[in-house]
Design a protein around this motif. Structure first.
Motif, PDB file in Angstrom:
ATOM      1  N   GLU A 115      86.457  24.592 -25.763  1.00 60.09           N
ATOM      2  CA  GLU A 115      87.558  25.549 -25.620  1.00 60.09           C
ATOM      3  C   GLU A 115      88.880  24.793 -25.577  1.00 60.09           C
ATOM      4  OE1 GLU A 115      88.058  29.021 -25.140  1.00 60.09           O
ATOM      5  OE2 GLU A 115      86.065  29.155 -26.047  1.00 60.09           O
ATOM      6  N   ALA A 116      89.832  25.289 -26.315  1.00 62.92           N
ATOM      7  CA  ALA A 116      91.144  24.644 -26.294  1.00 62.92           C
ATOM      8  C   ALA A 116      92.228  25.697 -26.139  1.00 62.92           C
ATOM      9  CB  ALA A 116      91.364  23.853 -27.573  1.00 62.92           C
ATOM     10  N   SER A 117      93.307  25.315 -25.506  1.00 63.75           N
ATOM     11  CA  SER A 117      94.474  26.209 -25.410  1.00 63.75           C
ATOM     12  C   SER A 117      95.502  25.729 -26.412  1.00 63.75           C
ATOM     13  CB  SER A 117      95.072  26.147 -24.007  1.00 63.75           C
ATOM     14  OG  SER A 117      94.069  26.479 -23.069  1.00 63.75           O
ATOM     15  N   VAL A 118      96.060  26.709 -27.108  1.00 70.03           N
ATOM     16  CA  VAL A 118      96.975  26.358 -28.187  1.00 70.03           C
ATOM     17  C   VAL A 118      98.273  27.127 -28.013  1.00 70.03           C
ATOM     18  CG1 VAL A 118      97.286  26.379 -30.695  1.00 70.03           C
ATOM     19  CG2 VAL A 118      95.019  26.025 -29.740  1.00 70.03           C
ATOM     20  N   ASN A 119      99.390  26.449 -28.230  1.00 69.70           N
ATOM     21  CA  ASN A 119     100.687  27.138 -28.212  1.00 69.70           C
ATOM     22  C   ASN A 119     101.494  26.668 -29.400  1.00 69.70           C
ATOM     23  OD1 ASN A 119     102.991  28.495 -27.650  1.00 69.70           O
ATOM     24  ND2 ASN A 119     103.415  27.485 -25.699  1.00 69.70           N
ATOM     25  N   GLY A 120     101.950  27.610 -30.184  1.00 69.06           N
ATOM     26  CA  GLY A 120     102.707  27.255 -31.394  1.00 69.06           C
ATOM     27  C   GLY A 120     104.202  27.141 -31.167  1.00 69.06           C
ATOM     28  N   ALA A 121     104.631  27.507 -29.962  1.00 65.69           N
ATOM     29  CA  ALA A 121     106.074  27.557 -29.718  1.00 65.69           C
ATOM     30  C   ALA A 121     106.729  26.209 -29.969  1.00 65.69           C
ATOM     31  CB  ALA A 121     106.342  28.004 -28.288  1.00 65.69           C
ATOM     32  N   THR A 122     107.758  26.235 -30.792  1.00 61.48           N
ATOM     33  CA  THR A 122     108.467  25.011 -31.148  1.00 61.48           C
ATOM     34  C   THR A 122     109.945  25.241 -30.893  1.00 61.48           C
ATOM     35  OG1 THR A 122     106.900  24.807 -32.963  1.00 61.48           O
ATOM     36  CG2 THR A 122     108.806  23.339 -33.018  1.00 61.48           C
ATOM     37  N   GLN A 123     110.587  24.220 -30.369  1.00 62.28           N
ATOM     38  CA  GLN A 123     112.021  24.337 -30.180  1.00 62.28           C
ATOM     39  C   GLN A 123     112.614  22.975 -30.419  1.00 62.28           C
ATOM     40  OE1 GLN A 123     113.263  26.554 -26.711  1.00 62.28           O
ATOM     41  NE2 GLN A 123     115.102  25.293 -26.592  1.00 62.28           N
ATOM     42  N   ILE A 124     113.225  22.833 -31.587  1.00 61.31           N
ATOM     43  CA  ILE A 124     113.782  21.525 -31.897  1.00 61.31           C
ATOM     44  C   ILE A 124     115.270  21.595 -31.657  1.00 61.31           C
ATOM     45  CG2 ILE A 124     113.966  19.715 -33.630  1.00 61.31           C
ATOM     46  CD1 ILE A 124     111.368  20.971 -34.838  1.00 61.31           C
ATOM     47  N   ARG A 125     115.660  21.261 -30.490  1.00 63.98           N
ATOM     48  CA  ARG A 125     117.027  21.289 -29.986  1.00 63.98           C
ATOM     49  C   ARG A 125     117.010  20.409 -28.775  1.00 63.98           C
ATOM     50  NH1 ARG A 125     120.595  25.517 -31.825  1.00 63.98           N
ATOM     51  NH2 ARG A 125     120.277  25.132 -34.030  1.00 63.98           N
ATOM     52  N   ALA A 126     118.125  20.355 -28.088  1.00 56.96           N
ATOM     53  CA  ALA A 126     118.101  19.654 -26.807  1.00 56.96           C
ATOM     54  C   ALA A 126     117.033  20.329 -25.943  1.00 56.96           C
ATOM     55  CB  ALA A 126     119.465  19.756 -26.165  1.00 56.96           C
ATOM     56  N   GLY A 127     116.216  19.559 -25.251  1.00 56.44           N
ATOM     57  CA  GLY A 127     115.100  20.121 -24.488  1.00 56.44           C
ATOM     58  C   GLY A 127     113.996  20.503 -25.433  1.00 56.44           C
ATOM     59  N   VAL A 128     113.611  19.529 -26.264  1.00 62.23           N
ATOM     60  CA  VAL A 128     112.698  19.814 -27.357  1.00 62.23           C
ATOM     61  C   VAL A 128     111.325  20.299 -26.863  1.00 62.23           C
ATOM     62  CG1 VAL A 128     112.019  17.404 -27.481  1.00 62.23           C
ATOM     63  CG2 VAL A 128     111.757  18.855 -29.484  1.00 62.23           C
ATOM     64  N   MET A 129     110.771  21.243 -27.588  1.00 57.99           N
ATOM     65  CA  MET A 129     109.424  21.750 -27.318  1.00 57.99           C
ATOM     66  C   MET A 129     108.633  21.589 -28.604  1.00 57.99           C
ATOM     67  SD  MET A 129     109.721  25.351 -25.378  1.00 57.99           S
ATOM     68  CE  MET A 129     108.177  26.078 -25.859  1.00 57.99           C
ATOM     69  N   ARG A 130     107.441  21.034 -28.482  1.00 58.53           N
ATOM     70  CA  ARG A 130     106.595  20.913 -29.670  1.00 58.53           C
ATOM     71  C   ARG A 130     105.352  21.758 -29.462  1.00 58.53           C
ATOM     72  NH1 ARG A 130     109.319  18.418 -33.922  1.00 58.53           N
ATOM     73  NH2 ARG A 130     110.308  16.515 -33.233  1.00 58.53           N
ATOM     74  N   PRO A 131     104.729  22.203 -30.526  1.00 54.35           N
ATOM     75  CA  PRO A 131     103.479  22.948 -30.374  1.00 54.35           C
ATOM     76  C   PRO A 131     102.394  21.998 -29.844  1.00 54.35           C
ATOM     77  CG  PRO A 131     103.874  22.452 -32.676  1.00 54.35           C
ATOM     78  CD  PRO A 131     105.100  22.041 -31.942  1.00 54.35           C
ATOM     79  N   GLU A 132     101.419  22.593 -29.193  1.00 55.20           N
ATOM     80  CA  GLU A 132     100.430  21.717 -28.573  1.00 55.20           C
ATOM     81  C   GLU A 132      99.030  22.300 -28.649  1.00 55.20           C
ATOM     82  OE1 GLU A 132     101.842  21.554 -24.542  1.00 55.20           O
ATOM     83  OE2 GLU A 132     101.182  23.597 -24.127  1.00 55.20           O
ATOM     84  N   ILE A 133      98.069  21.420 -28.616  1.00 51.82           N
ATOM     85  CA  ILE A 133      96.665  21.803 -28.487  1.00 51.82           C
ATOM     86  C   ILE A 133      96.169  21.085 -27.239  1.00 51.82           C
ATOM     87  CG2 ILE A 133      94.379  21.768 -29.558  1.00 51.82           C
ATOM     88  CD1 ILE A 133      96.108  21.277 -32.242  1.00 51.82           C
ATOM     89  N   VAL A 134      95.782  21.873 -26.273  1.00 49.31           N
ATOM     90  CA  VAL A 134      95.378  21.296 -24.990  1.00 49.31           C
ATOM     91  C   VAL A 134      93.882  21.539 -24.820  1.00 49.31           C
ATOM     92  CG1 VAL A 134      95.835  21.251 -22.514  1.00 49.31           C
ATOM     93  CG2 VAL A 134      97.635  21.934 -24.099  1.00 49.31           C
ATOM     94  N   ILE A 135      93.138  20.469 -24.636  1.00 50.59           N
ATOM     95  CA  ILE A 135      91.690  20.607 -24.480  1.00 50.59           C
ATOM     96  C   ILE A 135      91.309  20.153 -23.069  1.00 50.59           C
ATOM     97  CG2 ILE A 135      89.444  20.019 -25.470  1.00 50.59           C
ATOM     98  CD1 ILE A 135      91.207  18.977 -27.949  1.00 50.59           C
TER      99      ILE A 135
END
Lengths: 316, 606, 375, 413
Positions: free
Chosen positions: C274-294
């Motif tokens: 089982e993995a948790s996935v988030n596609g949210a991306t924010q490429i700006r100051a305070g960058v957020m990248r999508p992730e796959i968390v297992i």
């Protein structure tokens, strides 16, 4: 700016109060009027009154009193005359009329000094009186003369229009305006406001349709027709240069103006230049019209002054 | 803060705390003139783990100190002031855009009138305007409330109504804001600052609305006392005050920093605006400045002493590059590229730049494409600027019969490329272009200057520093601006008006040289940096070079690293629709302006 | 200078991952410190006030506002459903009646005879915050949310669309450079996190949506396909709120690009987990990248716990990915770090490094154009 | 029958003219039903009296008698008109369709009156359902209308129709905005003519847009009118505009009121209102006469933004001088299309432009032909030129004038 008639309204006297200043103005005016009345015979109108009599003899009216006439009417006519005409008498009503006219004229003219109670009073009188006058006029010319005469001729003849010929009869077509009027008045009812829109739609639609033809014919075709002239003008001695140039200028002017009134294309490049020429033509036209109208206005002003100084103040 | 005698200021230290780096410069009085002598850089330390802006400041200042051989920071980590012969500075000043800069929401009655004035005041003060609420913005009240609630501005500027004008509409705006209870971006414990700069007769009513609590209402003079006139000064000053007192106070370390500075800390863009205004005023010229960044593009203009600033959000070279391509459309971008590119690959390329914003072009093709994007970004930003920098709306026009057909509506743009004297570029893609010719051409292609226009770039982005300096020592600021801040690229001479391709457009002569420029043609003539020359320009009929169509122009021009660029392409700039002829046309321009020549020369030499 | 800082995407077999789960407005937190939660557990919930929908009856009925009250057939406080008649004109003699039906469901809040407007407030919107990753609650913020910690294997993508989701990892491609096409997607991938290799085709995404996969992960995607998928051209990389029914993550970038082999191998080793996935991306100051968390059930062996290289430091021998043309996507090894700036093909001077490409060639690349592969 | 006729007519003349032998009567009197009318016209032609030289005849008098359908005896109606000497046609425009008439003409001169020359045949005017003389008019109208419809269709299908900028209309929102900011009202004067004037209608359509803007901006709009019907229409229009803008609550019909029909009474009323309430925006859209300058100057003095629109050529200069913006003639009629951005109206604007092109084309062609004709003297070119003037633009029908000329040539030679 060539506006002479109205100047900047002084905001200080916005007409809200009726202060000492105005009292003094009235005082001065009263003194002036009394002076004018005695010194200049201002506004006094003398009339010569005559009695006119008509008699009905054998279905015909003849002038003068006739014995045994079926009917006899007489009334007085008054003609304004010089004060020194024999038999002339001062006419109270006419004198009051002249004074009223003069005072009202002055009241209106006082607008030159800004809004003030006199102007307001004159304005209210003019607006009120004319509204009432138009109301009465419309009633007689519209409702009585057009509608009632054709819908209920007998009754109308009895109370309003005795001269109505006997041949007048009920005309069914006049029911339509009656119904439309009724619908229009429906507005007053709190419900069904939309009903009033139909007669309006009818009036506007019919007008538009009717005007389309006349405008297209007179403003479009006739205009084109009358602009078509030979650019090569010949007279008795052959080719005439200046009239030919004139004809060419007219043609080009019309075309340029036409381009100015093109809406579906941007006025850029050649179109822009042509439109610009059109603008100049229009400006020249406006200049001429301006002058002409100003002349007309001056005439109106002269007329008013003429009234004030001659009829009222007896100065001229 | 004691007022310093400008005559006695010999050493000036200035920093700009940007969102990523803190840049420091040192200005010294050398040989009878103020010169920028040294500069230093260090990462900004506003965010965790440092959370003290002064650390970055001290780091950058220490670097300068080392370079200058002058001790600027004492052992306690304080900037030494006043200066002695060998240490310290006479005055220390700073700007800041750390933490996203100053973010504001503005409100006014009519979007094109008082709300526009409020926006101008906020932008001029260096803020980012998040939204403009107006009675006629087409949104329903509950939508407006929702919007106000969603935004978390640093402060709100409320205006509306002329003095003695509408009262109820202004109060209605206040009644929208008050129940929405917007929360400040930083610090939940302080009250949302609201500046009221509207109808003076509504002041009491407005203060009653905000009396409920949770607001810090400040009342200043109406920014539009009559529709015919703007009075932005008081509102702008108040924005700066609140920026210092509230917004800055929330950012870590700023209280300390404020104690050090000899002039109030200004928002970076506000300071840039100030220096441009100062220069425009002192030299009596019209200036346009542009700062193209990764996410946004700022355009500043001073025309006839009227200052305007716009921020084009989402027009930038990295984070927003994809948006530029979308807004300008790919064909418009590609018209500047003289070779074929696979559109699919290009699209991926653009998106890759967007998600990896820090990369730099390695090949010439990539560079050309990036510069093509820059042209479009600048063009769009300038267009937005023109639309915003307008004459006032809602003004009664005084006309005579002669004006009949020149009935221009209010709200016409005041940006006039013909009267523009100086165009200043800054921002990565412009200031770091490998050849200055490229910078110059990007400016010319995007801004389309007309007549004679000087082109310059901001060497190391020191305009913000000079902006603050201008408030304490305008002369020093102007001197440094001219000598060290700007690198003159040269002068652009561009034909406006009826230019016919291939036919002569104008002829020129200066320094004994002369030539003729044909329509659609460009030519580059050397005139070295620091040199000036009297140029004589003779346009053909219908072509305007500044004195009217067909009129001869004689004036002084400045040289620069690029030289004098003669542009006979006409305005507005039109490129051939057809792709292949467009390519050859653009290639022609590139060749005649030596945009990418260096490499070819190297190649030839080998 | 043999070292230089350059950021990279995190791909790791083990890390202690902590995430904050916060409600948008104050509400109720359902967990307490020490609780063990799974990804789909609701940890906090609240109700948002319903949307306000003004219905302008006066406009719709074309009548003055004052007449509207006579035509309204519902009362304040009534509940209306979509399609219910809310107002009807009297018509002419009972004919030509105009009916207005509600386009929203909700409660009639007010009917104004002044404005002729009816305000229908939608039902309260329940907001639930799920745990997102399986782990242990380590902190509770009363009324706001909680923090959950877990030992996880973690893969950062470069770009994604779509929000949080979870599912078991299913490998669709057999190698890291195999293009992910529709035929790779099978019916049994419903609810799964589908992992491909190189570029995912538009058909593959469509197919994945069809079989109701939770997420689709691959090396790259074509921008044109992304545009078709979203229905608009993405202007700035701020995503996460798209309603596509699937979360899409690319690990390397746009175009024909293979997934980093290490990433692929890592995901492959957890296939079925089982993995948790988030596609949210924010490429700006305070960058957020999508992730796959297992989330890991047991802590794996992590060598001696010492990293081979310092985080974020360029060193000779480190694997890097070139992230810009002309070597875009290629993974190589740093072979030299010249300190002098170098003139690039573009004419710019920049600091560069030398990369040994898999082909054995050496290429000069600006330092800004490489990305460290973090281990 | 005919003898009877003559007898009656002669009898009639006899009693008036004692001496008639000296003047010879006109000859060859003919009558014809006028074409393309509603049946009210009869054309009478004759040849001049031999005495019609050197002032021998001063005029010709036309007499008529009619035969009612139910009676066979003609009723003498006496003289119905006269024309000066030398003229040989008379058009009787007072005939009744379906009635049979007999006409006669006599000459009058210094020497007295001639005998009556009797037309040889009676004539019964009839109404033509189609006015053949206006067929070109029909063609032109149908063409223009067709083009308009075509463009409307095109616009409705999403076709792009651009309209050049009209500064005066751009200013509507500016003027209303000014009023809003200043807390003053917007004054709209729809001219002094009734709703059956096309300018008033155009004014009302502009009012609709002004009202919409006023509703959006929540500005107070006042409309004093000089006609009751205009008031009613204005109320309807403004109310609809407020509804359209979603602000029916802001509509107050008392702000649209009737003052008086009297031109200067109305002017005085509006002017008084202006100086007292000081509206910040004044619109004058409709037909104006002498009040134009009074209103515009007052508005100027109170500092209002003023936008005027009229097709009154004589008033335009005043508006131009005293107002901020003026819509000149056609611009005024185009205003509603411009403001509404409604495809139908924009399409019609484009169609009208085509009409202007047609006009310009006809004009140029006509002038060209006329010039050529004048230069060469070619009768063929002259004929073409007069075909444009008389047939296409006139009422001579589709048939070229040449055909008709043949008949008339007999008369002239």
């Amino acid at each position: 700016m060539a506006s002479a008639s109205v100047t900047n309204a002084n905001s200080s006297n916005d007409g809200s109060g009726f202060g000492l200043g105005w009292a003094i103005v009235i005082g001065i005016f009263v003194v002036f009027s009394i002076g004018a009345w005695f010194a200049l015979d201002a506004g006094k109108v003398y009339t010569l009154t005559e009695t006119v009599t008509y008699s009905q003899v054998d279905d015909a009216w003849v002038s003068g009193a006739v014995d045994g006439a079926a009917q006899q009417v007489s009334w007085e006519t008054s003609t304004a005359v010089n004060a020194d005409t024999p038999g002339a008498a001062l006419s109270a009503s006419r004198t009051i009329g002249v004074w009223l006219a003069a005072i009202l004229t002055l009241c209106i003219m006082s607008f030159l000094a800004g809004d003030n109670p006199f102007y307001k009073a004159a304005e209210a009188i003019v607006v009120g009186a004319s509204a009432a006058y138009w109301m009465v006029l419309s009633f007689w010319t519209g409702i009585v003369d057009k509608l009632l005469v054709n819908l209920i001729p007998d009754i109308t003849r009895a109370w309003a229009v005795p001269g109505l010929p006997e041949s007048a009869s009920f005309d069914v077509i006049y029911l339509i305006p009656l119904v439309l009027s009724g619908m229009l008045i429906w507005r007053l009812s709190p419900k069904g406001g939309w009903i009033a829109r139909w007669p309006l739609a009818f009036v506007i639609g019919a007008t538009a349709g009717f005007r389309l033809l006349s405008h297209l014919e007179s403003d479009f075709l006739l205009q084109i027709k009358s602009t078509i002239t030979p650019l090569y003008v010949t007279g008795a001695d052959g080719f005439q240069f200046w009239p030919s140039v004139g004809a060419l200028v007219i043609l080009l002017g019309v075309l340029c103006c036409l381009v100015y009134f093109f809406f579906s294309m941007e006025h850029k490049g050649a179109v822009g230049k042509t439109a610009r020429m059109g603008i100049y033509v229009l400006m020249v036209t406006f200049g001429a019209a301006f002058g002409l109208t100003v002349m007309g206005r001056i005439t109106l002003l002269t007329e008013r002054f003429d009234f004030l100084f001659r009829e009222w103040l007896n100065l001229l | 803060m004691t007022a310093l005698d400008p005559e006695r200021i010999k050493v000036i230290l200035a920093t700009d705390c940007g969102s990523t780096t803190t840049k420091a410069i040192l200005i010294q009085y050398v040989d009878g003139a103020y010169r920028q002598t040294h500069r230093g850089e260090a990462p900004t330390t506003v965010e965790k783990p440092f959370a003290d802006v002064t650390m970055g400041v001290i780091n950058s200042v220490t670097e300068i100190g080392e370079l200058a051989g002058r001790k600027l920071v004492d052992d306690d980590g304080r900037i030494i002031s006043p200066a002695t012969d060998t240490e310290g500075c006479d005055i220390y000043i700073s700007t800041s855009s750390a933490g996203g800069g100053l973010q504001m929401m503005v409100a006014g009655v009519i979007a094109e009138m008082t709300a526009a004035s409020a926006k101008r005041a906020a932008l001029g003060a260096g803020s980012i305007v998040m939204d403009v609420i107006a009675a006629n913005d087409g949104r329903r009240p509950h939508e407006q409330i929702q919007r106000i609630r969603d935004l978390r501005p640093d402060m709100i500027l409320l205006s509306g109504g002329t003095d003695g004008g509408t009262k109820d509409k202004v109060v209605q705006l206040a009644e929208l804001i008050a129940p929405a209870k917007p929360q400040p971006r930083f610090g939940s414990d302080y009250e949302m600052p609201i500046i009221y700069a509207g109808n003076n007769e509504a002041q009491t009513d407005v203060s009653e609305v905000f009396a409920e609590g949770g607001f810090d209402l400040q009342i200043v003079d109406n920014l539009r006392p009559v529709l015919e006139r703007e009075n932005l000064g008081p509102a702008r000053d108040k924005i700066h005050d609140i920026f210092l007192e509230h917004v800055m106070a929330q950012a870590p370390g700023y209280d300390k920093l404020m104690g050090w500075t000899g002039a109030p800390i200004m928002p970076t863009p506000g300071a840039v605006g100030d220096i441009l205004q100062t220069v425009a005023r002192i030299q009596g010229i019209n200036v346009v400045g542009v700062d193209i960044g990764g996410a946004t593009t700022d355009v500043f203009s001073v025309f006839d002493e009227t200052f305007n600033r716009t921020v084009s959000a989402n027009l930038g070279m990295s984070y927003s590059i994809s948006n530029v391509c979308a807004e300008a459309t790919m064909p418009n971008v590609l018209r500047w590229v003289p070779f074929n590119m696979n559109e699919r690959e290009l699209r991926n390329h653009v998106k890759n730049k967007m998600i990896r914003p820090t990369t730099i072009p390695q090949t010439r093709e990539a560079l050309m494409f990036e510069q093509a994007v820059a042209r479009e970004a600048l063009r769009l930003a300038y267009k937005q600027h023109k639309e915003f920098a307008t004459t006032l709306k809602g003004v009664q026009q005084q006309r005579t019969v002669g004006d009949t057909f020149t009935q221009e509506a209010g709200g016409e743009t005041i940006v006039n490329n013909m009267t523009l004297d100086l165009l200043v570029a800054s921002g990565g893609v412009l200031s770091h272009a490998p050849r200055m010719h490229q910078t110059a051409m990007m400016l010319i292609d995007a801004f389309e200057p007309e007549g004679v226009t000087m082109l310059a770039k901001d060497s190391i982005f020191m305009m913000p520093h000079l902006g603050v300096l201008a408030s304490v020592h305008p002369k020093a600021a102007e001197e440094v601006f001219d000598r060290d801040c700007l690198i003159y690229l040269g002068t652009c001479v561009a034909a406006a008006g009826n230019v016919k391709a291939g036919k002569p457009a104008f002829s020129w002569s200066f320094n004994g040289m002369s030539g003729e420029i044909a329509g659609g043609e460009m030519e580059l003539v050397d005139l070295a940096l620091g040199e000036t020359a009297m140029i004589t320009l003779t346009p053909v009929r219908g072509v305007d070079l500044g004195n009217g169509p067909g009129k001869k122009v004689e004036r002084e021009i400045k040289g620069g690293t690029v030289g004098v660029i003669f542009d006979g392409r006409g305005r507005p700039l039109g490129l051939p629709e057809d792709r292949s002829s467009c390519q050859s046309t653009v290639q022609g321009w590139i060749d005649s302006c030596a945009m990418y020549r260096e490499e070819e020369e190297t190649a030839a030499a080998v | 200078m043999a070292k230089a800082y350059t950021p990279g995407l995190l791909v790791t077999g083990f890390r202690e991952h902590r995430c904050r789960r916060i409600l948008p407005i104050a509400g109720e937190v359902n967990v307490s410190i020490g609780d063990v939660v799974t990804a789909n557990d609701v940890v906090a919930e609240t109700n948002l006030p319903g949307d306000v929908n003004p219905v302008n009856l006066a406009n719709q009925l074309s009548m003055p506002a004052s007449d509207v009250m006579d035509c309204v057939v519902v009362n304040e406080g009534d509940t209306v459903a979509v399609g219910d008649v809310i107002a009807q004109t009297k018509g002419i003699f009972g004919f030509m009646k105009t009916s207005i039906t509600s386009k929203v469901a909700g409660t009639v809040e007010t009917i104004s005879p002044v404005t002729g407007q009816m305000i229908v407030r939608g039902a309260p919107l329940p907001v639930q915050v799920r745990a997102y990753i399986s782990g242990q609650v380590v902190n509770v913020l009363p009324g706001e949310g909680c923090e959950i910690e877990a030992n996880v294997a973690y893969v950062q993508g470069i770009f994604g669309v779509g929000g949080e989701t979870a599912g078991s990892i299913k490998m669709a491609c057999s190698s890291h450079d195999e293009e992910l096409d529709a035929h790779h997607i099978t019916e049994d991938m419903a609810g799964a996190v589908v992992v491909g290799g190189a570029r995912m085709t538009a058909a593959a995404v469509a197919r994945a949506r069809e079989v109701a996969a939770a997420a689709i992960v691959s090396g790259g995607i074509d921008d044109a396909d992304l545009k078709d998928m979203l229905g608009y051209d993405l202007g700035v990389a701020i995503t996460g709120r798209e309603q596509l029914g699937i979360t899409v993550i690319v690990t390397e970038g746009f175009g024909e690009i293979a997934m980093a082999a290490r990433t692929f191998e890592l995901l492959k080793s957890y296939a079925g987990t089982e993995a948790s996935v988030n596609g949210a991306t924010q490429i700006r100051a305070g960058v957020m990248r999508p992730e796959i968390v297992i989330p890991l059930e047991s802590t794996p062996e992590v060598g001696d716990g010492k990293r081979k290289y310092e985080e974020g430091q360029l060193e000779i021998g480190r694997p890097v990915r070139v992230i810009r043309d002309p070597y875009f996507g290629i993974i190589g090894e740093v072979s030299d770090l010249p300190s002098e700036p170098h003139v690039l093909g573009s004419g710019s001077k920049a600091r560069v490094l030398e990369v040994k490409l898999p082909t054995g060639e050496h290429a000069i690349v600006p330092r800004a154009n490489v990305e460290l592969i973090e281990e | 029958m005919r003898t009877l006729m003559i007898a009656t007519l002669t009898a009639c003349c006899a009693c008036v003219a004692q001496v008639h032998a000296q003047v010879a009567p006109p000859t060859n009197v003919k009558t014809a039903d006028a074409p393309n009318d509603v049946g009210n016209q009869v054309i009478v032609t004759w040849e001049t009296s031999p005495d019609d030289v050197d002032g021998g005849v001063t005029s010709y008098v036309v007499v008529r008698s009619k035969v009612d359908t139910d009676e066979s005896t003609p009723i003498d109606e006496g003289a119905i008109g006269d024309v000066p000497y030398g003229v040989t046609t008379f058009i009787d425009e007072n005939a009744t369709a379906g009635t049979t008439y007999w006409y006669g003409v006599r000459a009058t001169g210094s020497a007295g009156e001639s005998a009556i020359a009797q037309a040889e045949e009676s004539v019964t005017p009839t109404m033509e359902m189609i006015n053949a003389g206006k067929i070109w008019f029909l063609i032109i109208m149908v063409t223009i209308s067709g083009v308009v419809i075509l463009y409307v269709y095109h616009a409705k299908r999403g076709g792009n129709i651009s309209v050049r900028k009209i500064a005066g209309l751009e200013a509507v929102s500016e003027a209303v905005g000014r009023a809003t900011e200043m807390g003053r009202e917007v004054l709209f004067v729809p001219g002094i003519l009734d709703i059956n004037d096309i300018q008033t209608v155009a004014g009302i359509t502009v009012l609709s847009n002004v009202a919409k803007t006023a509703a959006e901006y929540d500005a107070r709009l006042e409309v004093p009118t000089a006609r009751s019907l205009v008031m009613t229409t204005a109320r309807e229009t403004v109310q609809a505009a407020y509804l359209g803008a979603g602000r029916p609550d802001a509509y107050d019909e008392n702000r649209i009121y009737y003052l008086t029909d009297e031109q200067f009474g109305y002017t005085a009323g509006v002017q008084g209102k202006m100086v007292r309430d000081k509206p910040a925006a004044c619109f004058y859209m409709g037909a104006f006469y002498a009040e134009s300058l009074i209103l515009a100057e007052t508005g100027n003095s109170i500092g209002a933004i003023q936008v005027a629109g009229t097709a009154m050529p004589s008033q335009l200069p005043f508006f131009v001088a005293a107002c901020d913006y003026t819509l000149i003639g056609e611009e005024f009629f185009a205003a509603s299309a411009y403001l509404s951005d409604d495809p139908e109206q924009l399409g019609s604007l484009k169609g009208q432009d085509v009409g202007k092109v047609i006009a310009a084309g006809l004009l140029v062609l006509g002038c060209l032909l006329a010039t050529l004709g004048a230069m060469t003297g070619s009768s063929g070119i002259d004929a073409a030129s007069s075909y444009i003037k008389d047939n296409i633009l006139g009422k001579a029908g589709v048939m070229p004038a040449m055909v008709l000329h043949i008949g008339q040539e007999d008369d002239t030679e």
